[in-house]
Design a protein around this motif. Structure first.
Motif, mmCIF file in Angstrom:
data_model
loop_
_atom_site.group_PDB
_atom_site.id
_atom_site.type_symbol
_atom_site.label_atom_id
_atom_site.label_comp_id
_atom_site.label_asym_id
_atom_site.label_seq_id
_atom_site.Cartn_x
_atom_site.Cartn_y
_atom_site.Cartn_z
ATOM 1 N N SER A 191 20.842 7.614 64.902
ATOM 2 C CA SER A 191 20.427 6.275 65.308
ATOM 3 C C SER A 191 19.322 5.713 64.421
ATOM 4 N N ILE A 192 18.456 6.581 63.883
ATOM 5 C CA ILE A 192 17.371 6.059 63.059
ATOM 6 C C ILE A 192 17.900 5.455 61.764
ATOM 7 N N TRP A 193 18.966 6.064 61.213
ATOM 8 C CA TRP A 193 19.526 5.522 59.965
ATOM 9 C C TRP A 193 20.250 4.211 60.233
ATOM 10 N N GLN A 194 20.972 4.147 61.330
ATOM 11 C CA GLN A 194 21.649 2.894 61.665
ATOM 12 C C GLN A 194 20.628 1.777 61.902
ATOM 13 N N GLY A 195 19.517 2.121 62.530
ATOM 14 C CA GLY A 195 18.471 1.138 62.761
ATOM 15 C C GLY A 195 17.858 0.652 61.456
ATOM 16 N N ARG A 196 17.669 1.580 60.525
ATOM 17 C CA ARG A 196 17.080 1.188 59.237
ATOM 18 C C ARG A 196 18.063 0.372 58.396
ATOM 19 N N TYR A 197 19.341 0.717 58.448
ATOM 20 C CA TYR A 197 20.329 -0.117 57.744
ATOM 21 C C TYR A 197 20.287 -1.548 58.290
ATOM 22 N N ARG A 198 20.191 -1.654 59.605
ATOM 23 C CA ARG A 198 20.144 -2.989 60.215
ATOM 24 C C ARG A 198 18.893 -3.744 59.771
ATOM 25 N N SER A 199 17.750 -3.050 59.729
ATOM 26 C CA SER A 199 16.512 -3.693 59.290
ATOM 27 C C SER A 199 16.630 -4.171 57.847
ATOM 28 N N ILE A 200 17.228 -3.349 56.997
ATOM 29 C CA ILE A 200 17.406 -3.715 55.588
ATOM 30 C C ILE A 200 18.326 -4.930 55.468
ATOM 31 N N ASN A 201 19.446 -4.898 56.169
ATOM 32 C CA ASN A 201 20.380 -6.032 56.102
ATOM 33 C C ASN A 201 19.745 -7.311 56.639
ATOM 34 N N ASP A 202 18.962 -7.177 57.711
ATOM 35 C CA ASP A 202 18.285 -8.353 58.263
ATOM 36 C C ASP A 202 17.289 -8.920 57.250
ATOM 37 N N LEU A 203 16.526 -8.050 56.599
ATOM 38 C CA LEU A 203 15.562 -8.507 55.592
ATOM 39 C C LEU A 203 16.277 -9.207 54.441
ATOM 40 N N GLU A 204 17.330 -8.591 53.921
ATOM 41 C CA GLU A 204 18.013 -9.167 52.767
ATOM 42 C C GLU A 204 18.732 -10.460 53.127
ATOM 43 N N SER A 205 19.230 -10.554 54.347
ATOM 44 C CA SER A 205 19.836 -11.802 54.807
ATOM 45 C C SER A 205 18.782 -12.908 54.892
ATOM 46 N N HIS A 206 17.621 -12.560 55.424
ATOM 47 C CA HIS A 206 16.513 -13.519 55.516
ATOM 48 C C HIS A 206 16.096 -14.002 54.125
ATOM 49 N N LEU A 207 15.972 -13.068 53.190
ATOM 50 C CA LEU A 207 15.564 -13.443 51.834
ATOM 51 C C LEU A 207 16.600 -14.347 51.174
ATOM 52 N N HIS A 208 17.873 -14.040 51.377
ATOM 53 C CA HIS A 208 18.931 -14.876 50.794
ATOM 54 C C HIS A 208 18.874 -16.296 51.349
ATOM 55 N N ARG A 209 18.673 -16.418 52.662
ATOM 56 C CA ARG A 209 18.590 -17.751 53.265
ATOM 57 C C ARG A 209 17.408 -18.545 52.707
ATOM 58 N N ASN A 210 16.415 -17.823 52.209
ATOM 59 C CA ASN A 210 15.224 -18.481 51.672
ATOM 60 C C ASN A 210 15.172 -18.413 50.146
ATOM 61 N N ASP A 211 16.358 -18.328 49.545
ATOM 62 C CA ASP A 211 16.540 -18.512 48.096
ATOM 63 C C ASP A 211 16.042 -17.377 47.224
ATOM 64 N N THR A 212 15.994 -16.167 47.753
ATOM 65 C CA THR A 212 15.844 -14.983 46.909
ATOM 66 C C THR A 212 17.226 -14.338 46.774
ATOM 67 N N ARG A 213 17.678 -14.213 45.557
ATOM 68 C CA ARG A 213 18.987 -13.609 45.293
ATOM 69 C C ARG A 213 18.790 -12.143 44.936
ATOM 70 N N ILE A 214 19.541 -11.275 45.594
ATOM 71 C CA ILE A 214 19.353 -9.829 45.464
ATOM 72 C C ILE A 214 20.623 -9.184 44.934
ATOM 73 N N VAL A 215 20.467 -8.363 43.910
ATOM 74 C CA VAL A 215 21.569 -7.563 43.381
ATOM 75 C C VAL A 215 21.056 -6.133 43.229
ATOM 76 N N LYS A 216 21.882 -5.173 43.668
ATOM 77 C CA LYS A 216 21.441 -3.780 43.710
ATOM 78 C C LYS A 216 22.367 -2.906 42.856
ATOM 79 N N PHE A 217 21.760 -2.047 42.049
ATOM 80 C CA PHE A 217 22.511 -1.184 41.149
ATOM 81 C C PHE A 217 22.308 0.278 41.522
ATOM 82 N N PHE A 218 23.411 1.003 41.673
ATOM 83 C CA PHE A 218 23.354 2.459 41.763
ATOM 84 C C PHE A 218 23.935 2.998 40.475
#
Length: 293
Positions: free
Chosen positions: A155-182
């Motif tokens: 559950s802790i990992w699922q919660g953290r994934y949700r927090s990350i997605n929420d943050l990145e969604s918020h940033l996108h709505r406010n004009d920060t574009r995010i691209v991630k490389f592995f």
């Protein structure tokens, strides 16, 4: 060979098994000379786009790099971003959290380093360490002082994934574009690069015994990365899995994805208003008058 960014993108909702993703692919260059020409062209285009991004001042852009040790993150950042004006680019490397950082939520220390509008931010490692190394070594969580409500087990990992997605969604709505490389490195190629670091006195500083210890957890890391990429690659903040056994090829692929990302923003230099043009005309007349005297 033309690079298609979509060939490396993790599409939203797709379950990622990194054993099925290549660590090497057909080179996009035919010779070392052509590689240098291609990289120089990409650097020139990137420099021009970054200048417009800065002047346009509507978007911030964040590039996140994650990888196993010796995958070439530093080299990609050094070579691909070499033409960027330092005033318009910020690079942050995140190591072990400090005592102060551990007193905050796991996103706090990286959020403070987000890029401003008009600038490019680069995270060399990031908040994703909190669902990667901690998932492989859950005993580290005990040092974060978490309450029972923060979760336990899966559950802790699922919660953290949700927090990350929420943050990145918020940033996108406010004009920060995010691209991630592995940067996807094979275990065998990592072994060769470790040996090269040992054999080259100038590279000894890059190597530590801890790197070898972490190799013992390779399957666990691949599983942790697979879970992470599956859960957090989204339409607004995609992951790209870049084959990294060939360093030069990885740099060309990354630079092309960065160029494609910036091109989609339809950047432009601000147009001068009528009043501004009139003002400039008056200033020009004054300067021309100085020459006439």
């Amino acid at each position: 060979m033309k690079i298609s960014s979509g060939d490396f993108r993790v599409h939203e909702g797709v379950a990622v098994d990194l054993n099925r993703w290549p660590t090497i692919t057909t080179p996009v260059y035919k010779s070392k000379d052509q590689y240098h020409v291609m990289l120089a062209e990409h650097i020139g285009q990137l420099s021009a786009l970054q200048s417009v991004l800065y002047a346009d001042n509507r978007y911030a852009v964040l590039f996140i790099f994650q990888a196993m040790d010796a995958a070439g993150k530093d080299g990609v950042i050094k070579h691909v971003m070499s033409g960027i004006n330092p005033q318009g680019c910020q690079v942050f490397s995140f190591k072990h959290p400090s005592a102060e950082e551990l007193q905050h939520d796991f996103l706090w220390r990286t959020t403070r380093s987000l890029p401003e509008r008009g600038r490019i931010g680069i995270f060399n490692r990031s908040y994703y360490e909190e669902v990667l190394i901690l998932r492989v070594h859950p005993e580290i969580l005990r040092g974060e002082g978490l309450s029972d409500e923060a979760g336990a087990g899966e559950s802790i990992w699922q919660g953290r994934y949700r927090s990350i997605n929420d943050l990145e969604s918020h940033l996108h709505r406010n004009d920060t574009r995010i691209v991630k490389f592995f940067l996807h490195l094979s275990k065998e190629e990592q072994r060769k690069r470790f040996l090269a670091r040992i054999d080259d006195p100038d590279k000894n500083w890059k190597f530590s015994t801890a790197d070898v210890e972490e190799r013992k957890f390779w399957p666990q890391y691949m599983a942790a990365y697979g879970h992470c990429l599956s859960a957090t690659s989204t339409r607004y903040a995609p992951w790209y899995v870049v084959p990294a056994d060939d360093k030069e090829n990885a740099r060309i692929i990354v630079s092309q994805i960065i160029l494609d990302t910036l091109a989609k923003l339809n950047l432009r230099y601000p147009a001068a208003s009528t009043d501004r043009r009139d003002e400039l005309s008056e200033i020009r007349a004054q300067l021309d008058g100085e020459q006439a005297r």
